[in-house]
Structure formats: structure tokens, C-alpha cells
Design a protein around this motif. Structure first.
Motif, PDB file in Angstrom:
ATOM      1  N   LYS A  65       0.823  -1.199   0.000  1.00 47.85           N
ATOM      2  CA  LYS A  65       0.000   0.000   0.000  1.00 47.85           C
ATOM      3  C   LYS A  65       0.866   1.261   0.000  1.00 47.85           C
ATOM      4  N   PHE A  66       1.902   1.265   0.861  1.00 44.76           N
ATOM      5  CA  PHE A  66       2.790   2.418   0.915  1.00 44.76           C
ATOM      6  C   PHE A  66       3.536   2.598  -0.409  1.00 44.76           C
ATOM      7  N   GLN A  67       3.940   1.490  -0.994  1.00 41.93           N
ATOM      8  CA  GLN A  67       4.641   1.570  -2.271  1.00 41.93           C
ATOM      9  C   GLN A  67       3.733   2.153  -3.348  1.00 41.93           C
ATOM     10  N   SER A  68       2.460   1.742  -3.319  1.00 38.93           N
ATOM     11  CA  SER A  68       1.500   2.263  -4.285  1.00 38.93           C
ATOM     12  C   SER A  68       1.292   3.766  -4.108  1.00 38.93           C
ATOM     13  N   LEU A  69       1.218   4.215  -2.857  1.00 43.07           N
ATOM     14  CA  LEU A  69       1.049   5.644  -2.590  1.00 43.07           C
ATOM     15  C   LEU A  69       2.281   6.443  -3.010  1.00 43.07           C
ATOM     16  N   GLU A  70       3.462   5.884  -2.782  1.00 36.80           N
ATOM     17  CA  GLU A  70       4.688   6.573  -3.194  1.00 36.80           C
ATOM     18  C   GLU A  70       4.747   6.738  -4.714  1.00 36.80           C
ATOM     19  N   GLU A  71       4.362   5.688  -5.421  1.00 26.23           N
ATOM     20  CA  GLU A  71       4.366   5.774  -6.883  1.00 26.23           C
ATOM     21  C   GLU A  71       3.347   6.801  -7.364  1.00 26.23           C
ATOM     22  N   ALA A  72       2.172   6.822  -6.717  1.00 24.94           N
ATOM     23  CA  ALA A  72       1.142   7.789  -7.109  1.00 24.94           C
ATOM     24  C   ALA A  72       1.599   9.218  -6.809  1.00 24.94           C
ATOM     25  N   GLU A  73       2.300   9.389  -5.705  1.00 27.61           N
ATOM     26  CA  GLU A  73       2.785  10.721  -5.346  1.00 27.61           C
ATOM     27  C   GLU A  73       3.851  11.202  -6.330  1.00 27.61           C
ATOM     28  N   GLU A  74       4.742  10.297  -6.708  1.00 25.92           N
ATOM     29  CA  GLU A  74       5.765  10.665  -7.684  1.00 25.92           C
ATOM     30  C   GLU A  74       5.141  11.074  -9.021  1.00 25.92           C
ATOM     31  N   GLN A  75       4.111  10.341  -9.429  1.00 25.26           N
ATOM     32  CA  GLN A  75       3.430  10.672 -10.670  1.00 25.26           C
ATOM     33  C   GLN A  75       2.725  12.025 -10.576  1.00 25.26           C
ATOM     34  N   ALA A  76       2.120  12.297  -9.417  1.00 18.80           N
ATOM     35  CA  ALA A  76       1.438  13.581  -9.236  1.00 18.80           C
ATOM     36  C   ALA A  76       2.435  14.733  -9.242  1.00 18.80           C
ATOM     37  N   LEU A 100       5.287  14.771 -10.890  1.00 18.62           N
ATOM     38  CA  LEU A 100       5.694  14.957 -12.288  1.00 18.62           C
ATOM     39  C   LEU A 100       4.635  15.717 -13.081  1.00 18.62           C
ATOM     40  N   GLU A 101       3.393  15.481 -12.751  1.00 17.26           N
ATOM     41  CA  GLU A 101       2.298  16.162 -13.451  1.00 17.26           C
ATOM     42  C   GLU A 101       2.082  17.578 -12.915  1.00 17.26           C
ATOM     43  N   GLY A 102       2.689  17.906 -11.783  1.00 19.70           N
ATOM     44  CA  GLY A 102       2.521  19.234 -11.216  1.00 19.70           C
ATOM     45  C   GLY A 102       1.184  19.447 -10.557  1.00 19.70           C
ATOM     46  N   ASP A 103       0.536  18.362 -10.158  1.00 21.95           N
ATOM     47  CA  ASP A 103      -0.787  18.453  -9.535  1.00 21.95           C
ATOM     48  C   ASP A 103      -0.603  18.558  -8.017  1.00 21.95           C
ATOM     49  N   VAL A 104      -0.569  19.795  -7.502  1.00 19.13           N
ATOM     50  CA  VAL A 104      -0.308  20.019  -6.077  1.00 19.13           C
ATOM     51  C   VAL A 104      -1.441  19.461  -5.220  1.00 19.13           C
ATOM     52  N   ALA A 105      -2.679  19.667  -5.645  1.00 19.36           N
ATOM     53  CA  ALA A 105      -3.825  19.181  -4.869  1.00 19.36           C
ATOM     54  C   ALA A 105      -3.786  17.662  -4.721  1.00 19.36           C
TER      55      ALA A 105
END
Length: 324
Positions: A153-164, A166-171
Motif C-alpha cells: 500500500k505504501f509503495q503504491s502511494l509513493e508511486e502515485a505521489e511521484e506521478q502527481a 511529475l504532473e505538477g498536480d499540487v492538490a
């Protein structure tokens, strides 16, 4: 009983600076009654027990031998018989012969019942001990499964955060961070096992033996599944067995379990003589575990989609915990 002369008593209220309290008319009436009958005294209660005991001894001396035998076993007669039912009605009196006859007839039955109850108690204690043992193993298996789920679960959240990021989506980044904090807050904390006493550092000779063994068994550093199985199996072996023999047992176990990977169908070798310690000590396998524990392992492996390495670790943990 003489009347108390209050004129000569010490006034405690004056000593402690308290106000004088009015006299209690009830106590005055009691004192007047006592003064009117000074000659009446209550008999000493202890004398009643002494008299009764003396009377009972005298009555016992007058009994026949059969009656004395029954008396010693709890039978009573005459004025000393007080048997009553729960509703207060008196029980029918039995003669000494009748009392002894009933005891001789029922005592073996009662003894057999006691033996049966003792046997059932021992069996229940074994069952409870076995259930407690299995629960401890299942708890450790569940701990492995939960830790694997949490890590994923933590790994999935870290990957999602990295992607966000890169996309510049602060929210989105803030939402993921909030979700991670919430997940960390609700994380289940398992009770830590007992802390083992620190072992001595590996000696130079033992390190040399381990280095030589890993050089001969290259699969140990090449295959993570076999490495996890070997490490877990090594932990189940007694430290009384010399290190070289334990490593040989590990080699034989891995060759037997992963013969398809190693291209070997050679069965574990059997030795005799001084180095036959491993032949005496039965090495338990996963198939030796109770059905409930194996069912739990299979359930968690399927629910959390464990890979072979994690399944091997979980199985070896269950073996170690159950057969320790």
C-alpha cells in the motif's frame, strides 16, 4: 454491671476543643436497665462449645465398634443427627450398618467418576494448549500477511505521489500525503515477540565455514526463494548441532525441495556414526502442520497474492513457530 460515674471520666470534647454534645436518651435507658439488673451476666459462649464437645465425646464412647466406624466417616445419630433436605424437612435416619453399606457400594463409583473427570480435565488442558499454540502461529502468519499488504500500500502511494509531482498536480500530492498519514495512523500494531538474548558475534572460523558453503552453493545468492527457504530452515535447527552439519542439512533440504531448479533428483544422504545427529532429530515439514494452520497460510497467500518467496517465508515461519 455498675453504673458509670460520669463525674470522674475525662471529657474528650474538651481535650480536642469540641462542643459538648447532648446526652442520648437511648443510651440512658440502656444504662438504667443495666443498673436495675446488676446480677444478670451473659454466659461465656466458649463454655457451650466445650460442654458440647465433652458431651459428644461421652456419646461417642457409648457407641458400638460399627457405629464408631460409621461416625468416623460422617454418620450421626441421636441428638447429633441434623440431616435435612433443602426445603428444611428432615432426612430419614439411617442405621450405622445402612450408612456403611451405602458407602461401600457407592465409593468405587465415585472414585471411577473422579478418575474419569481427571482424565477429561487432562484432555481439555491438552486441547487448550494446542489451540493456544495454533493461535500464536496463525497470529504470526497474519502479521507477515499484514506487513506485506501494508508495504504494498505504501509503495503504491509513493508511486502515485511521484506521478502527481511529475504532473505538477499540487492538490493531488496533498491528497496522497493526507491519505498516507491516515493509513499510518490506522496501522495495526502487532505485539512484538520476546527479545532474544544477543548472540555472540560470528567467529572467524564460523565465517570461513559459511563463506566456503556459499561458494559451493551459488544458488543461495542467485535465487531469492531458495535463499528465504534456506534461511528459515536453518533457523529451525538446533544450535547444538555443529555449524557444518547444519549447513549440510540445509543443502540437502533445498536440493530435495527444489530439485527441478537445481536439476538434481538426489535424495538426502544418510550418514552414520558420530555425525548422525541429523538422523535422530526429525525435521518437520509444512505437511506436518495442523490443517487449520495450513488453511490460514493458503488463505493469506491467496488473499494478498503472495509470490513464491513470500509463501516460502510464511510457511517456514509457521513451521518454526509450531514445532519450536
Amino acid at each position: 454491671m455498675p453504673v458509670i460515674d460520669r463525674s470522674t471520666t475525662i471529657d474528650d470534647s474538651k481535650l480536642f476543643g469540641l462542643k459538648e454534645t447532648p446526652s442520648n436518651p437511648i443510651f440512658e435507658d440502656m444504662e438504667e436497665l443495666e443498673s436495675e439488673n446488676p446480677e444478670v451476666e451473659q454466659p461465656v459462649q466458649q463454655n457451650q462449645f466445650v460442654d458440647r464437645n465433652t458431651e459428644e465425646k461421652a456419646f461417642y464412647a457409648s457407641l458400638s465398634d460399627t457405629e464408631k466406624d460409621a461416625w468416623d466417616r460422617g454418620w450421626r445419630t441421636g441428638k447429633f443427627f441434623k440431616g435435612k433436605f433443602k426445603d428444611g424437612t428432615p432426612k430419614p435416619h439411617k442405621t450405622a450398618e445402612e450408612f456403611l453399606s451405602i458407602q461401600e457400594r457407592e465409593t468405587p463409583i465415585l472414585n471411577e467418576r473422579n478418575r474419569k473427570l481427571a482424565s477429561e480435565k487432562t484432555a481439555l488442558e491438552r486441547e487448550i494448549s494446542e489451540l493456544r499454540k495454533q493461535m500464536d502461529v496463525v497470529l504470526n502468519v497474519q502479521k507477515i500477511a499484514y506487513e506485506e499488504k501494508t508495504q504494498n500500500k505504501f509503495q503504491s502511494l509513493e508511486e502515485a505521489e511521484e506521478q502527481a509531482i511529475l504532473e505538477g498536480d499540487v492538490a493531488k500530492v496533498r491528497a496522497i500525503q493526507k491519505q498516507r498519514l491516515e493509513f499510518e495512523k490506522n496501522k495495526i500494531s502487532f505485539e512484538e515477540p520476546e527479545v532474544e538474548q544477543p548472540r555472540n558475534q560470528i567467529s572467524r572460523d564460523d565465517k570461513s565455514v559459511i563463506d566456503n558453503w556459499t561458494a559451493d552453493n551459488t544458488w543461495f545468492h542467485e535465487d531469492k526463494v531458495m535463499q528465504a527457504s534456506a534461511t528459515a530452515y536453518f533457523g529451525t535447527l538446533s544450535e547444538k548441532i555443529p555449524l557444518e552439519e547444519r549447513l549440510e542439512l540445509v543443502s540437502d533440504e533445498i536440493k530435495s525441495r527444489f530439485s527441478d531448479k537445481l536439476g538434481s533428483s538426489k535424495a538426502p544422504k544418510v550418514e552414520s556414526g558420530v555425525r548422525g545427529v541429523q538422523n535422530i532429530r526429525k525435521q518437520n515439514s509444512y505437511n506436518d502442520l495442523p490443517a487449520e494452520i495450513k488453511k490460514s497460510c493458503e488463505f493469506f497467500a491467496k488473499r494478498y497474492n503472495f509470490n513464491k518467496e513470500k509463501i516460502a517465508e510464511m510457511q517456514q515461519t509457521a513451521i518454526k513457530e509450531y514445532f519450536k
